[in-house]
Design a protein around this motif. Sequence first.
Motif, PDB file in Angstrom:
ATOM      1  N   ILE A  88      46.984  41.185  37.576  1.00 63.29           N
ATOM      2  CA  ILE A  88      46.714  41.208  36.085  1.00 63.29           C
ATOM      3  C   ILE A  88      47.885  40.533  35.424  1.00 63.29           C
ATOM      4  N   ALA A  89      47.288  39.823  34.258  1.00 73.07           N
ATOM      5  CA  ALA A  89      48.460  39.229  33.293  1.00 73.07           C
ATOM      6  C   ALA A  89      47.608  39.443  32.019  1.00 73.07           C
ATOM      7  N   THR A  90      48.682  40.137  31.167  1.00 70.67           N
ATOM      8  CA  THR A  90      47.826  40.589  29.770  1.00 70.67           C
ATOM      9  C   THR A  90      49.248  40.413  28.625  1.00 70.67           C
ATOM     10  N   SER A  91      49.064  39.875  27.496  1.00 71.05           N
ATOM     11  CA  SER A  91      49.767  39.956  26.526  1.00 71.05           C
ATOM     12  C   SER A  91      50.883  38.780  26.526  1.00 71.05           C
ATOM     13  N   TYR A  92      51.931  39.241  26.145  1.00 69.64           N
ATOM     14  CA  TYR A  92      52.987  38.100  25.931  1.00 69.64           C
ATOM     15  C   TYR A  92      52.481  37.147  25.117  1.00 69.64           C
ATOM     16  N   GLU A  93      52.500  35.782  25.306  1.00 67.96           N
ATOM     17  CA  GLU A  93      51.984  34.638  24.488  1.00 67.96           C
ATOM     18  C   GLU A  93      50.632  34.076  25.199  1.00 67.96           C
ATOM     19  N   ILE A  94      50.155  34.795  26.179  1.00 69.15           N
ATOM     20  CA  ILE A  94      48.857  34.463  26.692  1.00 69.15           C
ATOM     21  C   ILE A  94      47.709  34.546  25.523  1.00 69.15           C
ATOM     22  N   GLY A  95      47.068  33.397  25.412  1.00 68.17           N
ATOM     23  CA  GLY A  95      45.890  33.243  24.465  1.00 68.17           C
ATOM     24  C   GLY A  95      46.139  33.279  23.018  1.00 68.17           C
ATOM     25  N   VAL A  96      47.397  32.813  22.736  1.00 68.36           N
ATOM     26  CA  VAL A  96      48.034  32.561  21.488  1.00 68.36           C
ATOM     27  C   VAL A  96      48.795  31.474  21.254  1.00 68.36           C
ATOM     28  N   SER A  97      49.802  31.437  22.338  1.00 72.59           N
ATOM     29  CA  SER A  97      50.587  30.027  22.237  1.00 72.59           C
ATOM     30  C   SER A  97      50.409  29.460  23.811  1.00 72.59           C
ATOM     31  N   ARG A  98      49.754  29.788  24.675  1.00 67.89           N
ATOM     32  CA  ARG A  98      49.506  29.361  25.964  1.00 67.89           C
ATOM     33  C   ARG A  98      48.040  29.948  26.427  1.00 67.89           C
ATOM     34  N   TYR A  99      47.731  28.756  27.202  1.00 63.97           N
ATOM     35  CA  TYR A  99      46.114  29.080  27.376  1.00 63.97           C
ATOM     36  C   TYR A  99      46.048  30.535  28.037  1.00 63.97           C
ATOM     37  N   GLY A 100      44.893  30.753  27.763  1.00 66.12           N
ATOM     38  CA  GLY A 100      44.586  32.263  28.311  1.00 66.12           C
ATOM     39  C   GLY A 100      43.519  32.656  29.239  1.00 66.12           C
ATOM     40  N   GLY A 101      43.066  33.571  29.075  1.00 69.36           N
ATOM     41  CA  GLY A 101      41.966  34.220  30.237  1.00 69.36           C
ATOM     42  C   GLY A 101      40.595  33.792  29.980  1.00 69.36           C
ATOM     43  N   TYR A 102      40.138  33.013  29.183  1.00 60.38           N
ATOM     44  CA  TYR A 102      38.675  32.537  28.969  1.00 60.38           C
ATOM     45  C   TYR A 102      38.675  31.055  29.759  1.00 60.38           C
ATOM     46  N   SER A 103      39.057  31.225  30.980  1.00 59.46           N
ATOM     47  CA  SER A 103      38.973  29.973  31.581  1.00 59.46           C
ATOM     48  C   SER A 103      38.988  30.173  32.896  1.00 59.46           C
ATOM     49  N   GLU A 104      38.163  29.361  33.853  1.00 61.73           N
ATOM     50  CA  GLU A 104      38.232  29.372  35.263  1.00 61.73           C
ATOM     51  C   GLU A 104      39.392  29.598  36.204  1.00 61.73           C
ATOM     52  N   PHE A 105      40.389  29.058  35.724  1.00 68.34           N
ATOM     53  CA  PHE A 105      41.874  29.078  36.173  1.00 68.34           C
ATOM     54  C   PHE A 105      42.806  29.004  35.097  1.00 68.34           C
ATOM     55  N   ALA A 106      43.856  29.743  35.466  1.00 71.29           N
ATOM     56  CA  ALA A 106      44.933  29.857  34.334  1.00 71.29           C
ATOM     57  C   ALA A 106      46.254  29.917  35.237  1.00 71.29           C
ATOM     58  N   ARG A 107      47.337  29.311  34.414  1.00 75.35           N
ATOM     59  CA  ARG A 107      48.507  29.139  34.922  1.00 75.35           C
ATOM     60  C   ARG A 107      49.473  29.949  34.062  1.00 75.35           C
ATOM     61  N   VAL A 108      50.228  30.856  34.606  1.00 73.66           N
ATOM     62  CA  VAL A 108      51.076  31.698  33.751  1.00 73.66           C
ATOM     63  C   VAL A 108      52.471  31.860  34.426  1.00 73.66           C
ATOM     64  N   PRO A 109      53.548  32.215  33.635  1.00 73.99           N
ATOM     65  CA  PRO A 109      54.680  32.557  34.325  1.00 73.99           C
ATOM     66  C   PRO A 109      54.621  33.892  35.062  1.00 73.99           C
ATOM     67  N   ALA A 110      55.551  33.963  36.106  1.00 72.61           N
ATOM     68  CA  ALA A 110      55.395  34.943  37.054  1.00 72.61           C
ATOM     69  C   ALA A 110      55.638  36.317  36.437  1.00 72.61           C
ATOM     70  N   GLU A 111      56.332  36.143  35.274  1.00 68.17           N
ATOM     71  CA  GLU A 111      57.282  37.467  34.743  1.00 68.17           C
ATOM     72  C   GLU A 111      56.052  38.101  33.912  1.00 68.17           C
ATOM     73  N   TYR A 112      54.751  37.358  33.764  1.00 70.39           N
ATOM     74  CA  TYR A 112      53.904  37.831  32.959  1.00 70.39           C
ATOM     75  C   TYR A 112      52.930  38.748  33.896  1.00 70.39           C
ATOM     76  N   ILE A 113      53.142  38.718  35.004  1.00 73.82           N
ATOM     77  CA  ILE A 113      52.039  39.161  36.188  1.00 73.82           C
ATOM     78  C   ILE A 113      52.256  40.565  36.654  1.00 73.82           C
ATOM     79  N   VAL A 114      51.502  41.358  36.905  1.00 78.54           N
ATOM     80  CA  VAL A 114      51.740  42.522  37.462  1.00 78.54           C
ATOM     81  C   VAL A 114      50.627  42.523  38.882  1.00 78.54           C
ATOM     82  N   ALA A 115      51.149  43.071  39.795  1.00 78.49           N
ATOM     83  CA  ALA A 115      50.172  43.232  40.948  1.00 78.49           C
ATOM     84  C   ALA A 115      49.192  44.146  40.844  1.00 78.49           C
ATOM     85  N   LEU A 116      47.869  44.016  41.284  1.00 82.34           N
ATOM     86  CA  LEU A 116      46.901  44.841  40.834  1.00 82.34           C
ATOM     87  C   LEU A 116      47.229  46.115  41.581  1.00 82.34           C
TER      88      LEU A 116
END
Length: 332
Positions: A88-116
């Motif tokens: 799961i990846a939510t909030s931080y700068e996602i979808g505001v200053s870096r490409y977010g979840g409305y995409s088939e693939f996304a690349r995000v910093p590991a610090e943004y991510i939580v294991a399901l």
Amino acid sequence: MTDTFKALVVNKQADDVSVQVKNLTVDDLPEGEVLIKVHYSGVNYKDSIASIANGNIVKNYPMVPGIDMSGEVVSSEDGRFQPGDHVIATSYEIGVSRYGGYSEFARVPAEYIVALPEGMTTREAMIIGTAGFTAGLSVQRLLENGLDKNNGPVLVTGATGGVGSFAVAILNKLGFEVEASTGKAEEAEYLKELGAARVISREEVYDGEVKQIASQRWAAAVDPVGGEPLASLLTQLKYNGSAAVSGLTAGTKVPTSVMPFILRGINLLGIDSVYCPKPTREKIWLQMATAFKPGDMESFVLKEVTLEELPETLPKLLKGQARGRYLVRIAD
């Protein structure tokens, strides 16, 4: 993965904003340690704001909105995540200053991510999304500040929205008596199905006048509304009661006095889901998969939509037409 993939792209030129599904490549994605194949996202008020000209929330264009995502790790430069992990990846700068979840693939910093968490699917994670996470964080803060089932009823304002709906369900599951406030009288049955003991009108919380102090009514409140309704409910909290505040749909100004604070010792708790520390974030997601998890997750889904349906869906939150959650299916 394929050479190209689909994403919803918002672009702005002068005062004109376009919202279109386009083909992107991995090279178009921002830098980050983890590449995710996105399964689901959701529609939040922040996403709707990101799709309009005067939203003043997107830092740079073009932008892929979607502050939430869940899916499967494709590749990772961080040892905490391996290909095949569900995350799961939510909030931080996602979808505001870096490409977010409305995409088939996304690349995000590991610090943004939580294991399901175990006991939760990627679909359920995005039914919850930032809205449900914020509700869970609000309830947790109230519990940490002494909320007890014997204290009396708990008020939830804006109860048909994403935060409000989940707050009603979580509090009910924990055994609290819930009073749900809404301006949509026609949704009373929906709120009772979620667990509200009583459904009250907005006017019962705020009748147009904010008193310095009023009769004690609620042990606590989950408030994603803000503004004058928040000022009014503060005057009606019981002694040592708390209000967990996470929104501003009724405005940013809270014209209250110190009287409820110094006469009743009430607590005003600010709830921030954007930069919430990772240990707390992991704790709340675990709670949402266990003690806080509502029994019927699908009851929160107003509609499941695709990327292609998002341009007509996003404005509905701005018009107050949403109840519960719009779930965005990115991949089968």
